[in-house]
Design a protein around this motif. Sequence first.
Motif, short mmCIF file in Angstrom:
data_model
loop_
_atom_site.label_atom_id
_atom_site.label_comp_id
_atom_site.label_asym_id
_atom_site.label_seq_id
_atom_site.Cartn_x
_atom_site.Cartn_y
_atom_site.Cartn_z
N ARG A 158 0.95 -1.19 -0.03
CA ARG A 158 0.13 -0.01 0.00
C ARG A 158 0.85 1.33 -0.07
O ARG A 158 0.58 2.34 -0.44
CB ARG A 158 -0.95 0.02 1.21
CG ARG A 158 -2.14 -1.02 1.23
CD ARG A 158 -3.02 -0.59 2.25
NE ARG A 158 -2.55 -0.72 3.55
CZ ARG A 158 -2.57 -1.65 4.26
NH1 ARG A 158 -3.30 -2.84 3.70
NH2 ARG A 158 -2.24 -2.14 5.53
N ARG A 159 1.92 1.46 0.72
CA ARG A 159 2.82 2.39 0.91
C ARG A 159 3.63 2.83 -0.45
O ARG A 159 3.74 3.90 -0.84
CB ARG A 159 3.80 2.15 1.96
CG ARG A 159 4.65 3.26 2.36
CD ARG A 159 4.01 4.67 2.58
NE ARG A 159 4.75 5.87 2.77
CZ ARG A 159 4.41 7.12 2.54
NH1 ARG A 159 2.98 7.52 2.22
NH2 ARG A 159 5.38 8.12 2.71
N TRP A 160 3.97 1.64 -1.09
CA TRP A 160 4.31 1.71 -2.44
C TRP A 160 3.60 2.40 -3.46
O TRP A 160 3.87 3.26 -4.16
CB TRP A 160 4.99 0.33 -2.87
CG TRP A 160 5.36 0.42 -4.34
CD1 TRP A 160 4.74 -0.04 -5.59
CD2 TRP A 160 6.85 0.60 -4.82
NE1 TRP A 160 5.73 0.23 -6.48
CE2 TRP A 160 6.99 0.52 -5.92
CE3 TRP A 160 7.93 1.01 -3.87
CZ2 TRP A 160 8.40 0.67 -6.72
CZ3 TRP A 160 9.33 1.28 -4.71
CH2 TRP A 160 9.24 1.18 -6.13
N ALA A 161 2.22 1.89 -3.22
CA ALA A 161 1.31 2.35 -4.34
C ALA A 161 0.89 4.05 -3.97
O ALA A 161 0.94 4.87 -4.93
CB ALA A 161 -0.06 1.68 -4.27
N GLU A 162 1.10 4.30 -2.78
CA GLU A 162 0.85 5.67 -2.28
C GLU A 162 2.03 6.58 -2.92
O GLU A 162 1.82 7.83 -3.38
CB GLU A 162 0.84 5.87 -0.66
CG GLU A 162 -0.29 5.42 -0.26
CD GLU A 162 -0.23 5.30 1.30
OE1 GLU A 162 -1.36 4.75 1.95
OE2 GLU A 162 0.72 5.70 2.06
N LEU A 163 3.32 5.96 -2.92
CA LEU A 163 4.54 6.85 -3.35
C LEU A 163 4.69 6.85 -4.74
O LEU A 163 5.27 7.95 -5.19
CB LEU A 163 5.69 6.28 -2.42
CG LEU A 163 5.89 6.31 -0.89
CD1 LEU A 163 6.95 5.76 -0.32
CD2 LEU A 163 5.82 8.10 -0.54
N THR A 164 4.23 6.03 -5.42
CA THR A 164 4.70 5.62 -6.63
C THR A 164 3.47 5.65 -7.69
O THR A 164 3.59 5.90 -9.06
CB THR A 164 5.34 4.41 -7.16
OG1 THR A 164 4.43 3.25 -6.82
CG2 THR A 164 6.62 4.13 -6.22
N GLY A 165 2.30 5.46 -7.22
CA GLY A 165 1.20 5.38 -7.91
C GLY A 165 0.94 4.06 -8.67
O GLY A 165 0.19 3.78 -9.37
N ARG A 166 1.76 3.10 -8.18
CA ARG A 166 1.90 1.59 -8.96
C ARG A 166 1.43 0.70 -8.15
O ARG A 166 1.97 0.59 -7.01
CB ARG A 166 2.97 1.51 -9.59
CG ARG A 166 3.73 2.32 -10.69
CD ARG A 166 4.74 1.92 -11.39
NE ARG A 166 5.81 1.32 -10.60
CZ ARG A 166 6.83 1.98 -10.19
NH1 ARG A 166 6.83 3.53 -10.54
NH2 ARG A 166 7.91 1.76 -9.58
N SER A 167 0.37 -0.06 -8.10
CA SER A 167 0.01 -1.27 -7.27
C SER A 167 0.86 -2.51 -7.79
O SER A 167 0.70 -3.18 -8.99
CB SER A 167 -1.34 -1.47 -7.26
OG SER A 167 -1.99 -0.41 -6.88
#
Length: 282
Positions: free
Chosen positions: A183-192
Amino acid sequence: MNRIGIDLGGTKTEGVLLDEQYNILDRRRVPTSGTYDGVLDGIAGLVEGLDPGESTVGVCTPGSLSPSTGLIRNSNTRYLSGRPLKGDLEGLLGRPITMENDANCFALAEARMGAGRGYGTVFGVIMGTGVGGGLVVDGIIRGGRNGIAGEWGHHILHRDGRECYCGEKGCVEMYISGPALERRWAELTGRSEPLKEIMGGVHGSVKWRHEFMDNFGAGLANVIDILDPDVIVLGGGVSNVPLLYSEGRDAVYKRVFSDIVDTPILRNELGDSSGVIGACLL
């Protein structure tokens, strides 16, 4: 006497039959039902299929048994919480069983037969869908007075932080479990992306990497400050991240309240079998 171990997981339920020398005689898996009654039937079917006779039966579960009520509590498999899983299984099987949470079973297996062999005090860490831990001293699970020893996943890491299913905010689990990291990765990069793919390109987000190592370091340093175990063994899907044994270890060490820190932080040796082997050893 032979031993049956059952590992109740989120997607699969596994059973093994061991002889007195811990040789595997049989191993079976079934999909985990999405209902409580389905879980009961699945476990009962595995036990009867492995050995309808006199083998001891140990069960590894998400969540733990309340020593006051005998009901499952603190389970991230929500439909198990508040249910008399042990009593219902004993009624179905017509024989006594022993039950422990998955982190305790992991810690027991690694302490006796895995990476923790030869160490007196072993802290076993589960980092996967959730974050948990188990404490084994001289080969025996130490659950504590309230039966919650090792639950470092629900230490408060960040006051007023992310909301946790347990009702608190800022728990360790909300920052370094697999889903939390994704989830944090998606928040920072916009990628799931799944964690395995994220780790392949982790250098693309220095902030994500720094936060992960910092939260891991703070969480485990607290454990060492309180317990000072002889070894820490990591398990669960997140334990496969190589950074944990280099940068992660250093992040732990720099926060420990000691001038010298040499606590080994080791990868597990038994892999996916740790839970079911631990259940047998109960």
